[in-house]
Design a protein around this motif. Structure first.
Motif, PDB file in Angstrom:
ATOM      1  N   GLU A   9       4.303  39.622  -6.715  1.00  0.00           N
ATOM      2  CA  GLU A   9       4.113  41.102  -6.656  1.00  0.00           C
ATOM      3  C   GLU A   9       4.381  41.676  -5.305  1.00  0.00           C
ATOM      4  O   GLU A   9       4.204  40.818  -4.392  1.00  0.00           O
ATOM      5  CB  GLU A   9       2.528  41.253  -6.988  1.00  0.00           C
ATOM      6  N   PRO A  57      11.672  34.834 -19.747  1.00  0.00           N
ATOM      7  CA  PRO A  57      11.004  33.815 -20.377  1.00  0.00           C
ATOM      8  C   PRO A  57      11.954  32.586 -20.731  1.00  0.00           C
ATOM      9  O   PRO A  57      11.542  31.686 -20.599  1.00  0.00           O
ATOM     10  CB  PRO A  57      10.539  34.596 -21.827  1.00  0.00           C
ATOM     11  N   PHE A  60       8.421  33.251 -28.170  1.00  0.00           N
ATOM     12  CA  PHE A  60       8.801  33.467 -26.768  1.00  0.00           C
ATOM     13  C   PHE A  60       9.902  34.636 -27.076  1.00  0.00           C
ATOM     14  O   PHE A  60      10.005  35.245 -25.971  1.00  0.00           O
ATOM     15  CB  PHE A  60       9.422  32.056 -26.184  1.00  0.00           C
ATOM     16  N   ARG A  77       5.034  32.736   2.933  1.00  0.00           N
ATOM     17  CA  ARG A  77       4.709  31.791   4.068  1.00  0.00           C
ATOM     18  C   ARG A  77       3.650  30.914   3.818  1.00  0.00           C
ATOM     19  O   ARG A  77       3.918  29.908   4.348  1.00  0.00           O
ATOM     20  CB  ARG A  77       4.161  32.900   5.365  1.00  0.00           C
ATOM     21  N   GLN A  78       2.703  31.425   2.930  1.00  0.00           N
ATOM     22  CA  GLN A  78       1.742  30.477   2.819  1.00  0.00           C
ATOM     23  C   GLN A  78       1.949  29.331   2.013  1.00  0.00           C
ATOM     24  O   GLN A  78       1.969  28.210   2.124  1.00  0.00           O
ATOM     25  CB  GLN A  78       0.564  31.253   1.936  1.00  0.00           C
ATOM     26  N   ILE A  79       2.869  29.744   0.811  1.00  0.00           N
ATOM     27  CA  ILE A  79       3.424  28.689  -0.079  1.00  0.00           C
ATOM     28  C   ILE A  79       4.273  27.926   0.717  1.00  0.00           C
ATOM     29  O   ILE A  79       4.500  26.623   0.521  1.00  0.00           O
ATOM     30  CB  ILE A  79       4.124  29.492  -1.138  1.00  0.00           C
ATOM     31  N   PHE A 114      10.699  42.328 -17.645  1.00  0.00           N
ATOM     32  CA  PHE A 114       9.594  41.379 -18.212  1.00  0.00           C
ATOM     33  C   PHE A 114       9.556  41.695 -19.675  1.00  0.00           C
ATOM     34  O   PHE A 114       9.148  40.932 -20.566  1.00  0.00           O
ATOM     35  CB  PHE A 114       8.543  41.104 -17.761  1.00  0.00           C
ATOM     36  N   VAL A 154       5.926  22.619 -12.509  1.00  0.00           N
ATOM     37  CA  VAL A 154       6.406  23.917 -12.114  1.00  0.00           C
ATOM     38  C   VAL A 154       5.138  24.791 -11.472  1.00  0.00           C
ATOM     39  O   VAL A 154       4.310  24.855 -12.390  1.00  0.00           O
ATOM     40  CB  VAL A 154       6.951  24.768 -13.328  1.00  0.00           C
ATOM     41  N   MET A 155       5.340  25.364 -10.524  1.00  0.00           N
ATOM     42  CA  MET A 155       4.432  26.277 -10.033  1.00  0.00           C
ATOM     43  C   MET A 155       4.963  27.742 -10.075  1.00  0.00           C
ATOM     44  O   MET A 155       5.962  27.685  -9.588  1.00  0.00           O
ATOM     45  CB  MET A 155       3.938  25.733  -8.578  1.00  0.00           C
ATOM     46  N   LEU A 156       4.214  28.435 -10.951  1.00  0.00           N
ATOM     47  CA  LEU A 156       4.868  29.723 -11.175  1.00  0.00           C
ATOM     48  C   LEU A 156       4.386  30.857 -10.335  1.00  0.00           C
ATOM     49  O   LEU A 156       3.063  30.879 -10.013  1.00  0.00           O
ATOM     50  CB  LEU A 156       4.525  30.118 -12.598  1.00  0.00           C
ATOM     51  N   TRP A 157       5.363  31.467  -9.675  1.00  0.00           N
ATOM     52  CA  TRP A 157       4.974  32.480  -8.599  1.00  0.00           C
ATOM     53  C   TRP A 157       5.440  33.936  -8.973  1.00  0.00           C
ATOM     54  O   TRP A 157       6.573  34.101  -8.558  1.00  0.00           O
ATOM     55  CB  TRP A 157       5.120  32.060  -7.322  1.00  0.00           C
ATOM     56  N   LEU A 158       4.643  34.800  -9.695  1.00  0.00           N
ATOM     57  CA  LEU A 158       5.302  36.051 -10.161  1.00  0.00           C
ATOM     58  C   LEU A 158       4.854  37.070  -8.836  1.00  0.00           C
ATOM     59  O   LEU A 158       3.865  37.410  -8.301  1.00  0.00           O
ATOM     60  CB  LEU A 158       4.353  36.591 -11.260  1.00  0.00           C
ATOM     61  N   ILE A 177      12.593  30.914 -17.699  1.00  0.00           N
ATOM     62  CA  ILE A 177      11.413  29.645 -17.455  1.00  0.00           C
ATOM     63  C   ILE A 177      11.448  28.737 -18.208  1.00  0.00           C
ATOM     64  O   ILE A 177      11.041  27.433 -17.766  1.00  0.00           O
ATOM     65  CB  ILE A 177      10.069  30.669 -17.582  1.00  0.00           C
ATOM     66  N   GLN A 178      11.679  28.935 -19.620  1.00  0.00           N
ATOM     67  CA  GLN A 178      11.893  27.663 -20.515  1.00  0.00           C
ATOM     68  C   GLN A 178      12.611  26.753 -20.103  1.00  0.00           C
ATOM     69  O   GLN A 178      12.605  25.554 -20.049  1.00  0.00           O
ATOM     70  CB  GLN A 178      11.947  28.421 -21.879  1.00  0.00           C
ATOM     71  N   MET A 191       8.391  40.433  -8.857  1.00  0.00           N
ATOM     72  CA  MET A 191       8.025  41.406 -10.134  1.00  0.00           C
ATOM     73  C   MET A 191       8.394  42.608  -9.782  1.00  0.00           C
ATOM     74  O   MET A 191       8.305  43.600 -10.783  1.00  0.00           O
ATOM     75  CB  MET A 191       6.638  41.364 -10.404  1.00  0.00           C
ATOM     76  N   TYR A 215       2.310  40.886  -2.191  1.00  0.00           N
ATOM     77  CA  TYR A 215       1.865  39.796  -1.757  1.00  0.00           C
ATOM     78  C   TYR A 215       3.256  39.132  -0.924  1.00  0.00           C
ATOM     79  O   TYR A 215       2.859  38.106  -0.241  1.00  0.00           O
ATOM     80  CB  TYR A 215       1.670  39.146  -2.781  1.00  0.00           C
ATOM     81  N   HIS A 247      -0.965  27.270   8.223  1.00  0.00           N
ATOM     82  CA  HIS A 247      -1.592  26.958   6.549  1.00  0.00           C
ATOM     83  C   HIS A 247      -2.011  25.826   6.514  1.00  0.00           C
ATOM     84  O   HIS A 247      -1.324  24.707   6.577  1.00  0.00           O
ATOM     85  CB  HIS A 247      -0.558  27.620   5.736  1.00  0.00           C
ATOM     86  N   SER A 296      -1.191  35.180 -13.801  1.00  0.00           N
ATOM     87  CA  SER A 296      -0.693  35.237 -12.765  1.00  0.00           C
ATOM     88  C   SER A 296      -1.497  36.093 -11.495  1.00  0.00           C
ATOM     89  O   SER A 296      -1.629  35.837 -10.448  1.00  0.00           O
ATOM     90  CB  SER A 296       0.723  35.359 -12.739  1.00  0.00           C
ATOM     91  N   VAL A 314      -0.753  28.945  -9.862  1.00  0.00           N
ATOM     92  CA  VAL A 314      -0.634  28.784 -11.476  1.00  0.00           C
ATOM     93  C   VAL A 314       0.282  27.739 -11.461  1.00  0.00           C
ATOM     94  O   VAL A 314       1.487  27.876 -11.117  1.00  0.00           O
ATOM     95  CB  VAL A 314      -0.092  30.096 -11.945  1.00  0.00           C
ATOM     96  N   MET A 315      -0.109  26.497 -12.296  1.00  0.00           N
ATOM     97  CA  MET A 315       0.803  25.766 -12.662  1.00  0.00           C
ATOM     98  C   MET A 315       1.073  26.152 -14.212  1.00  0.00           C
ATOM     99  O   MET A 315       0.312  25.964 -15.153  1.00  0.00           O
ATOM    100  CB  MET A 315       0.111  24.277 -12.487  1.00  0.00           C
ATOM    101  N   LEU A 328       4.856  24.609 -20.196  1.00  0.00           N
ATOM    102  CA  LEU A 328       5.294  24.786 -21.542  1.00  0.00           C
ATOM    103  C   LEU A 328       5.180  23.424 -22.268  1.00  0.00           C
ATOM    104  O   LEU A 328       6.351  22.624 -22.305  1.00  0.00           O
ATOM    105  CB  LEU A 328       6.700  25.198 -21.601  1.00  0.00           C
TER     106      LEU A 328
END
Lengths: 335, 335
Positions: free
Chosen positions: A102, A79, B73, A111-113, A73, A96-100, A82-83, A67, A105, B45, B86, B96-97, B100
């Motif tokens: 920041e 967008p 969109f 690492r966690q993911i 954005f 789909v797991m979305l990870w914005l 993403i679509q 981000m 983080y 983890h 998010s 977040v999953m 769409l």
DNA sequence: TATATTTATGGGAGCGCTCCCAGAAAGTAG
DNA sequence: CTACTTTCTGGGAGCGCTCCCATAAATATA
């Protein structure tokens, strides 16, 4: 409701039900139908966590969008991407797991993911030349695909738009129209797309045997306000055409040109990049370069699935073509 | 690397490691520290799938955006909402999953998602009055929160913007400025926001003891092109102010007014809704209603987590306030 | 000192799947 | 009719956790 219960209802074993669910060919046709009938009837869906645990594959892909850059954005690029990713995932039975991401983080969470086994792989839409997220990913062993090429690391797979060629075609077009002082407002040069589009500008000049005049190159920041102020700097240098590295900056540049009392395209031809929805509605409609954003998203998904299934295959690089969209702002129909 | 191995390295049992990981208070302080040290050292983890399976909770929330409506969109509402969701998820240690929901997939996939245990709950950003996705969700037992209120179902929890009040304040403002023929371009009346904003318009007139003139109400479709054409229909009816139910339509309406040779705000005051980024850059800058989109997203997340942890609590309804943003397009500073 | 209570820990069971191996049943070849 | 292959099915083991119960140790109470 679980496999065992379905098995009970059908009169077969848990294993057979599992085979049916997973389309294993080694099942008798009549058994298969019988099981499917029950499965549908009771609206059974296998538990995702159990599946992930047992199979070591979750069928979930991560979409990572750092981000930091995303004042972006406010424009529809992400967008739309993403679509593209989302619909390709639907088509391939993935989630789909979305990870914005920041900034704070970033490293921690990546690492966690990566280690939690939540996702099978990641699509990373970073724009920065050396994003720490990409760095972290490259050190780990989670399969990932970059959207936007990586300039140095030769071991990563990516899909990108042919930014260089798009810019080159556009500048060639402006030159062909007889413009002799073609300037450019570039994107940030720490972004790959920004650098590539500038390279395309230079290449087009070279193609014609023209020298690059550094006075006609100014760096913008992919925002409208930036386009406006940078255009003001450019005006005293009397360009007769400006290739702007993004439509949103082009809109700003257009305002600056107008505010200076000059006309587009008569006195200055203007061209953008991206073919954003607003490009064709601007006054005059903006000549621009269209990039296949949705297709980048879906291509990334397909590449990633392939990479997950064949982790040892050589890195893939796919560069998708762009398309010149000629409208009034560069005055082609006036020539 | 798993719990058992960490246990081995630390000289305690799997259970104790699990307790440490999960911040269970029943662990000796020195043991806790010893375990944490190892956990960090080997960058451990816990496996998400195993956790999900054993605990029956995945710590994943679904964000469902039905794509039917989302020509939307092209405007930044959804991206901003996604951002709010998010970042609230990050803050609450959830993932977040993104889903769409394309029309064809709707019912099939909703069932699948609901029953697969992939997510603990869902946030649904539907705009339609009776969206089949909402219907399907309501029939199941997956916790979910609507972003955008539901007009009929009294058992669902939601968070929404106070669309009615925002519209009412705006129209009251126009009336206060002395405009007497205040028209409105509404949103689609099968969308809750569209209906509520119209209700606010009517309420403001009633507040002043004025009758609603149906001739001054036309329905738009939340697109710029729609705003343009609908404004053309409105012009012969001689409004001296128009409350447009979205900024994007207002931009279209503005063009239509200009093309008819009229001036904003002198001859027609114009007001929008949403406070999109481009609103303040339009010519003249657009008076509009600001809604707390990011906060809607984060509120939805918090409500959902609460609902997941207390499934039997009564439905919550949260309506967030809007804010009038007065700029030049309604001429307040000219009065 | 004996007993009750609290604190801290270990280990078994089980979440719902997949994967593998064993073996029954059916088919084919000699 | 036997031997071998192929097709199909069942059940055990195990994925890596959480949850619960048992129990040891430490502390408090009588």
């Amino acid at each position: 409701m679980n496999l065992e219960e379905i098995a009970e209802l059908t009169g077969v074993s848990r294993s057979t039900v599992s085979r049916v669910i997973n389309n294993d060919p080694n099942v008798n046709e009549s058994t298969r139908e019988r099981v499917w009938a029950i499965v549908r009837q009771v609206n059974f869906h296998p538990n995702a966590a159990a599946r992930g645990l047992a199979a070591g594959r979750t069928r979930v892909l991560g979409l990572v969008i750092p981000m930091g850059v995303s004042a972006l954005f406010t424009d529809p690029y992400f967008p739309i991407l993403i679509q593209g990713v989302s619909s390709a995932c639907n088509a391939n039975d993935q989630s789909v797991m979305l990870w914005l991401a920041e900034p704070e983080y970033e490293r921690r969470t990546i690492r966690q993911i990566m280690h939690s086994g939540l996702i099978d792989g990641a699509i990373v839409a970073s724009m920065l030349m050396d994003d720490p997220v990409v760095q972290a990913l490259a050190e780990g062993d989670l399969p990932f695909i970059l959207v936007g090429r990586h300039p140095t690391n030769t071991r990563v797979s990516y899909v990108d738009t042919d930014n260089l060629d798009g810019a080159r075609k556009m500048v060639a077009h402006l030159l062909r129209l007889g413009r002799s002082r073609v300037a450019t407002i570039t994107g940030p040069q720490n972004m790959i797309a920004g650098a590539d589009r500038l390279a395309g500008y230079s290449a087009a000049l070279h193609d014609r045997g023209l020298a690059v005049d550094l006075e006609l190159i100014v760096e913008g920041d992919f925002t409208e306000a930036g386009g406006y102020s940078v255009m003001q700097r450019l005006l005293p240098r009397r360009p007769d055409a400006v290739f702007v590295a993004s439509d949103i900056m082009a809109v700003g540049a257009l305002r600056a040109i107008r505010d200076a009392g000059l006309r587009v395209p008569e006195e200055i031809a203007l061209a953008g990049f991206d073919d954003m929805p607003f490009a064709e509605r601007s006054e005059p409609p903006l000549t621009t370069v269209r990039q296949p954003t949705v297709r980048m998203g879906s291509t990334a998904v397909e590449m990633l699935i392939d990479l997950i299934e064949h982790p040892d295959s050589a890195p893939h690089r796919i560069i998708l073509p762009t398309e010149l969209v000629v409208r009034k702002s560069c005055g082609s129909d006036l020539q």
